[in-house]
Design an enzyme around this catalytic site. Structure first.
Site, PDB file in Angstrom:
ATOM      1  N   ASP A  14       0.822  -1.226   0.000  1.00  0.00           N
ATOM      2  CA  ASP A  14       0.000   0.000   0.000  1.00  0.00           C
ATOM      3  C   ASP A  14       0.850   1.268   0.000  1.00  0.00           C
ATOM      4  O   ASP A  14       0.428   2.302   0.509  1.00  0.00           O
ATOM      5  CB  ASP A  14      -0.953   0.024   1.206  1.00  0.00           C
ATOM      6  CG  ASP A  14      -1.779  -1.242   1.333  1.00  0.00           C
ATOM      7  OD1 ASP A  14      -2.401  -1.623   0.330  1.00  0.00           O
ATOM      8  OD2 ASP A  14      -1.786  -1.848   2.422  1.00  0.00           O
ATOM      9  N   ALA A  40      -3.197  -7.991  -4.899  1.00  0.00           N
ATOM     10  CA  ALA A  40      -2.616  -6.655  -4.946  1.00  0.00           C
ATOM     11  C   ALA A  40      -3.715  -5.645  -5.246  1.00  0.00           C
ATOM     12  O   ALA A  40      -4.731  -5.981  -5.836  1.00  0.00           O
ATOM     13  CB  ALA A  40      -1.540  -6.597  -6.033  1.00  0.00           C
ATOM     14  N   HIS A  42      -3.603  -1.786  -6.821  1.00  0.00           N
ATOM     15  CA  HIS A  42      -2.848  -0.630  -7.277  1.00  0.00           C
ATOM     16  C   HIS A  42      -3.812   0.446  -7.769  1.00  0.00           C
ATOM     17  O   HIS A  42      -4.555   0.237  -8.720  1.00  0.00           O
ATOM     18  CB  HIS A  42      -1.872  -1.029  -8.392  1.00  0.00           C
ATOM     19  CG  HIS A  42      -0.784  -1.928  -7.907  1.00  0.00           C
ATOM     20  ND1 HIS A  42       0.173  -2.479  -8.732  1.00  0.00           N
ATOM     21  CD2 HIS A  42      -0.489  -2.384  -6.661  1.00  0.00           C
ATOM     22  CE1 HIS A  42       1.001  -3.231  -8.006  1.00  0.00           C
ATOM     23  NE2 HIS A  42       0.613  -3.181  -6.758  1.00  0.00           N
ATOM     24  N   ARG A 306      -6.454   0.368   7.356  1.00  0.00           N
ATOM     25  CA  ARG A 306      -5.032   0.126   7.575  1.00  0.00           C
ATOM     26  C   ARG A 306      -4.591   0.651   8.933  1.00  0.00           C
ATOM     27  O   ARG A 306      -5.057   1.687   9.389  1.00  0.00           O
ATOM     28  CB  ARG A 306      -4.207   0.803   6.477  1.00  0.00           C
ATOM     29  CG  ARG A 306      -4.460   0.250   5.090  1.00  0.00           C
ATOM     30  CD  ARG A 306      -3.730   1.046   4.026  1.00  0.00           C
ATOM     31  NE  ARG A 306      -4.114   0.612   2.687  1.00  0.00           N
ATOM     32  CZ  ARG A 306      -4.212   1.415   1.640  1.00  0.00           C
ATOM     33  NH1 ARG A 306      -3.952   2.702   1.772  1.00  0.00           N
ATOM     34  NH2 ARG A 306      -4.572   0.939   0.464  1.00  0.00           N
TER      35      ARG A 306
END
Length: 432
Positions: A14, A40, A42, A306
């Protein structure tokens, strides 16, 4: 002279790799994924339009770029078709721009079911996987029972191989995890239905890249996740199932390491982590919440919040050692705007009182350390969208300089916002 550049994450993923790859691909002819799968996430923002890619390389939005998925990537046909359809609806000719190795291991429905069942069985101690079958697919590869893209092109043999591996996994699903088995007939039909679509994009990746190198084409290798999630060098067992470090280029794309010219390490101006596992500089206070909110710290793949913390120079030293990083790209500098004081972790204090500047190898050992911090003044001025280094706040420049001193690596690119234009390029990896 043409350059071959690796772009990889140096933290727990990240870091903002997608934007940076997209920024640099104006000078690339090929962009190559070499590990991971559709775990992933992106994120690209171009002229205010947001695109999130999980499997297809970030260079797909560039007309001049051929994108390649190397053998080190575990490939979900379902995810590939879904992502391709999303891009084609926006006018991106995916089938013309994308090439795939026939040696890519396939992610099939039973891999996903195994992933989900295992995480559930771990109870309150999950690894924190994305639940997309990545780990089980790599397990099958290493156990030499996995099915690969090339197997789809012989339907008779594929059916036999699928039956054998599915019987093995269904036994585990029903008898150990006590969940429903995966249908053989449906799995077979769905897999064979995409065979012709994949076959049209299959190439010998090693040969294609070697010929490109000899022609003088510029090649970029796009890493997924981050160094601290590497299966060998990360905070094991709270890691991903592939080599996220620079060595993955050789094994996952068949490209000789002596031909690599520059390794760009992407690093946030602070630190984040999704899921379980050690995080020495994690902040549970208002500052941590500030970083999470201002930095929009939610996973592009899972949407999970997060965890946030201060910059960890100890972890970055390990990333430099492993990857031979040529230069850093510092991202999300603007998120630090307005903080009165910044902290940088410069050492780990162990139970015996010693302070070390390299991290332990095992996750359990992190429980015995305490981060040692160095404080620096923050800045009240706005750095968002700044495109000239001289226009940055002086305290921000001081912070950047200190990070360079602690890591021993120059910061060649600074990202000051999500758009590809909100960037300061001090040294271009393809031009050094």
């Amino acid at each position: 002279m043409a350059k071959n550049v690796v772009v990889l994450g140096t933290q727990w993923g990240d870091e903002g790799k997608g934007k940076v790859v997209d920024l640099l691909t104006d000078k690339a002819t090929y962009v190559v994924r070499y590990q991971g799968g559709h775990n992933a996430g992106h994120t690209l923002v171009i002229d205010g339009e947001k695109t999130v890619l999980h499997l297809i390389p970030s260079g797909i939005l560039r007309e001049n770029v051929t994108c390649v998925i190397g053998n080190g990537v575990v490939l979900s046909p379902e995810a590939l078709l879904k992502e391709s359809a999303m891009l084609e609806e926006r006018g991106v000719p995916v089938k013309e721009r994308l090439r795939i190795s026939e040696a890519c291991p396939l992610i099939l429905p039973f891999h996903v079911e195994l992933d989900l069942a295992r995480e559930k069985a771990r109870g309150d101690k999950p690894i924190g996987t994305t639940g997309r079958g990545i780990g089980p697919a790599y397990e099958d590869k290493v156990s030499r029972r996995g099915l690969r893209v090339g197997d789809l092109f012989n339907p008779t043999d594929f059916a036999v191989k699928l039956k054998e591996v599915l019987e093995y996994h269904n036994f585990m699903l029903t008898n150990y995890y006590k969940v429903e088995p995966v249908s053989y007939e449906k799995t077979l039909a769905d897999a064979l239905a995409v065979a012709d679509i994949l076959k049209a994009m299959v190439v010998d990746v090693t040969d294609v890249l070697d010929r490109a190198r000899k022609r003088g084409d510029e090649i970029m290798f796009e890493g997924a996740q981050g160094t601290l999630l590497d299966i060998d060098h990360g905070t094991y067992p709270y890691v991903t199932s592939s080599n996220t470090t620079v060595g993955g280029v050789a094994t996952g794309a068949g490209f000789g390491p002596l031909h690599l010219d520059y390794v760009l390490g992407i690093v946030k101006a602070y630190t984040t982590r999704v899921g379980s596992g050690p995080f020495p500089t994690e902040l549970g206070c208002d500052v941590g919440q500030h970083l999470g909110i201002k930095g929009h710290e939610f996973g592009a793949t899972t949407g999970r919040k997060r965890r946030t913390g201060w910059f960890d120079a100890v972890a970055m030293k390990r990333a430099v050692q492993i990857n031979s990083i040529t230069g850093f790209c510092l991202t999300k500098l603007d998120v630090l705007d307005g903080l009165e004081t910044l902290s940088i972790c410069t050492g780990y204090k162990h139970a015996d009182g010693t302070v070390k500047d390299v991290p332990p190898m095992a996750a359990d050992d992190y429980e015995l350390i305490t981060p040692v911090y160095e404080e620096m003044p923050g800045w009240s001025e706005n750095s968002f969208g700044v495109t000239e280094y001289d226009n940055l706040p002086q305290a921000a420049k001081n912070y950047i300089k200190r990070l360079e001193e602690l890591t021993g690596v120059p910061i060649d690119i600074i990202s000051t916002g999500p758009d590809r234009n909100e960037t300061i390029v001090l040294r271009h990896p393809f031009e050094v």
